[in-house]
Design an enzyme around this catalytic site. Structure first.
Site, PDB file in Angstrom:
ATOM      1  N   CYS A 384       0.839  -1.197   0.000  1.00 34.64           N
ATOM      2  CA  CYS A 384       0.000   0.000   0.000  1.00 34.64           C
ATOM      3  C   CYS A 384       0.881   1.256   0.000  1.00 34.64           C
ATOM      4  O   CYS A 384       1.476   1.580  -1.023  1.00 34.64           O
ATOM      5  CB  CYS A 384      -0.968  -0.029   1.180  1.00 34.64           C
ATOM      6  SG  CYS A 384      -2.367   1.111   0.993  1.00 34.64           S
ATOM      7  N   HIS A 518      -3.454  -5.152  -0.029  1.00 33.70           N
ATOM      8  CA  HIS A 518      -2.982  -5.684   1.261  1.00 33.70           C
ATOM      9  C   HIS A 518      -3.010  -7.216   1.221  1.00 33.70           C
ATOM     10  O   HIS A 518      -4.009  -7.834   1.586  1.00 33.70           O
ATOM     11  CB  HIS A 518      -3.859  -5.178   2.404  1.00 33.70           C
ATOM     12  CG  HIS A 518      -3.634  -3.757   2.765  1.00 33.70           C
ATOM     13  ND1 HIS A 518      -2.752  -3.360   3.745  1.00 33.70           N
ATOM     14  CD2 HIS A 518      -4.158  -2.609   2.254  1.00 33.70           C
ATOM     15  CE1 HIS A 518      -2.754  -2.035   3.837  1.00 33.70           C
ATOM     16  NE2 HIS A 518      -3.599  -1.562   2.936  1.00 33.70           N
ATOM     17  N   GLU A 520      -1.758  -9.333   3.118  1.00 28.96           N
ATOM     18  CA  GLU A 520      -1.843  -9.967   4.439  1.00 28.96           C
ATOM     19  C   GLU A 520      -3.271 -10.340   4.818  1.00 28.96           C
ATOM     20  O   GLU A 520      -3.496 -11.260   5.613  1.00 28.96           O
ATOM     21  CB  GLU A 520      -1.240  -9.061   5.518  1.00 28.96           C
ATOM     22  CG  GLU A 520      -1.995  -7.781   5.815  1.00 28.96           C
ATOM     23  CD  GLU A 520      -1.585  -6.594   4.961  1.00 28.96           C
ATOM     24  OE1 GLU A 520      -1.790  -5.447   5.384  1.00 28.96           O
ATOM     25  OE2 GLU A 520      -1.069  -6.833   3.839  1.00 28.96           O
TER      26      GLU A 520
END
Length: 544
Positions: A384, A518, A520
């Site tokens: 990001c 993102h 994750e």
């Protein structure tokens, strides 16, 4: 279970104090039930009045977890997804603020036909309706009630689950209470009195726990567990210990070892449950005692509050487990990195990760870290803001655009490498215009979006497919005006979505990737995210 049978509910409450791990306990039980063949989902009901955590400070709340459908939710939703390996939605998290907003909106529309609106029945019924909605289509819904028993703001939620148990009856609801068994160092004893008081508070409002999960610093002996069972009115096999462990992923195995599914099955009439956790057990062993080690510099501005990066640190653990590698994270405060100390800070590092974030605090230090990774061929992953800053660093130091910047940090910059656009693409694929009158909630690109990957790129090699879907949470985008110049000097766009730059990578570098999304948020212990796994593999090759 057959499809025509109604959803059964497991309500999880907490006592004594907060932050004991209700979310981990709920997710662990859900994992065991799912692995026994049941269709399971989880709901987090938060008593705070904020509509969602989207505008809350990380210092207050930790990470904001984003679901595929674009909901900004409590970080416990991240644990739920990582344990269950399933995508949840906005149905799986709601707050007091959202409940009251809905009830007031209905009242304004006249839905209540002029009646006086009260906490009981209107607020409580709204809570019940939301719980039932989240449970549709599942065999089991686990409902975690945020906060601690005794909190004023939690009373409508507790009343809702009390009423649901009365309505649905035997074999359809159980109450699990997670509480603290503190160790008093001066006395050298574990004390049960706080748990007894907490259970007493639950009983006062009409809820009797069927099972008690005991959080403690150490295992409990049989005598202590029997004392808790007797004083709190539960069966002896319904006192489950949850002592401090090396990894949160050990908790399902700890619960399984204590045969937690037997009493749950009896209460809910689930029959004989067979569960296979062999793959999970194998991965946990590699989390606890791996054979290799890698050192990753984690560059951010909330390094003293690691809950702000919970999904990302967990994603590194997932990748490490699948590579039989311990991830040694070196936390690097970006505000303390400058051109005088950057060499010393990163001298023994195998990989550098720059996380996402908002605001200009610590940006200069992040740019120094990116420059170091680029020049010294250290594997780099920017997420990001970490991608946006690698573009700015490249523009400054390779394209020689000294005033290159993001309009987030300088609205008057002449070279707006990162800019604010008013056209986004919604989840249906249609163009959607959004205004930016407020700098806070409701102005961001949120949730899962498709990304097309350029063939013959490192990103394509990592994902091994042309189209992927990853989640976003940001307001600013890379300006395509500079794309040709970036690519001319070796920083290529390897991922895009309807003209928006989603990923960049540096040629002639072992691993230098920035992604606007993102990754994750979609990483699981049993299925790590590809780009984070790829970063870890590259960092392992760089181990000195």
């Amino acid at each position: 279970m057959t499809q025509n049978r109604q959803t059964k509910y497991i309500f999880v409450t907490g006592g004594v104090l907060s932050s004991l791990g209700k979310g981990i306990a709920a997710a662990s039980i859900a994992t065991l039930l799912k692995n026994s063949g049941l269709k399971v989902s989880i709901l987090k009901a938060d008593p705070y009045i904020n509509v969602d955590p989207g505008t809350m400070s990380p210092l207050e709340h930790g990470e904001v977890f984003v679901t595929d459908d674009g909901a900004e939710t409590d970080l416990d939703l991240g644990h739920y997804e990582r344990f269950l390996d399933e995508n949840l939605s906005q149905l799986n998290n709601f707050t007091t603020g959202r409940v009251y907003s809905s009830v007031i909106e209905k009242e304004r529309r006249g839905d209540y036909l002029g009646k006086t609106i009260q906490v009981i029945p209107h607020i409580v019924n709204e809570i019940i309706d939301r719980i039932k909605k989240a449970g549709e289509g599942n065999d089991i819904l686990i409902v975690e009630i945020g906060g601690t028993v005794g909190d004023i703001e939690g009373q409508p939620f507790l009343e809702a689950i009390r009423m649901m148990r009365v309505e649905l009856g035997k074999y359809n609801c159980i109450n699990i209470h997670l509480t603290l068994i503190p160790f008093i160092k001066a006395a050298g004893e574990l004390k049960t009195k706080p748990t007894q008081h907490s259970v007493g508070e639950l009983r006062r409002i009409g809820i009797s726990p069927d099972m008690i999960i005991c959080r403690s610093e150490m295992p409990l002996n049989r005598e202590l567990k029997d004392k808790i069972a007797t004083s709190c009115g539960v069966e002896k096999n319904c006192v489950i210990e949850s002592f401090d462990s090396q990894s949160i992923y050990q908790i399902p195995l700890l619960f399984l070892k204590q045969d937690i599914l037997t009493p749950i099955s009896e209460f809910l009439n689930l029959g004989d449950l067979k569960v296979d956790m062999s793959n999970w057990d194998s991965l946990v062993k590699r989390v606890i005692a791996p054979t290799k080690e890698v050192k990753i510099a984690f560059v951010g501005k909330y390094v003293d509050l690691k809950e702000s990066y919970k999904s990302l640190t967990e994603a590194l653990i997932h990748a490490g487990a699948n590579l039989d590698t311990r991830v040694d994270i070196k936390w690097c405060d970006s505000e303390k990195i400058d051109d005088q100390n950057v060499d010393e800070i990163f001298k023994d590092i195998d990989g550098i990760l720059v996380a996402g974030g908002f605001g200009n605090r610590g940006v200069d230090g992040k740019i120094q870290a990116i420059k170091f990774a680029r020049i010294n061929k250290i594997p780099y992953l920017g997420i990001c803001l970490g991608m946006q800053l690698c573009l700015i660093e490249f523009a400054k130091n390779v394209l020689n655009l000294e005033d290159a910047n993001s309009v987030e940090f300088d609205v008057n910059t002449k070279n707006n490498i990162i800019y604010l656009i008013d056209e986004f693409i919604d989840n249906s694929g249609k163009k959607q215009i959004r205004t930016y009158q407020s700098p806070l909630g409701g102005t961001m690109r949120l949730g899962g979006y498709e990304c097309k990957i350029k063939q013959n790129s490192l990103l394509f090699e990592i994902y091994n497919q042309k189209n992927i879907k990853e989640r976003h949470r940001h307001r600013y985008e890379a300006n395509p005006k500079y794309r040709s110049e970036f690519e001319k000097y070796g920083l290529i766009v390897s991922g895009e979505s309807d003209g928006l730059i989603e990923a960049v990578e540096l040629k002639d570098h072992p691993f230098f990737i920035g992604v606007q999304f993102h990754p994750e948020f979609t990483s699981r212990l049993t299925r790590p995210n590809p780009v984070i796994l790829g970063f870890m593999k590259a960092s392992l090759k760089n181990v000195r």
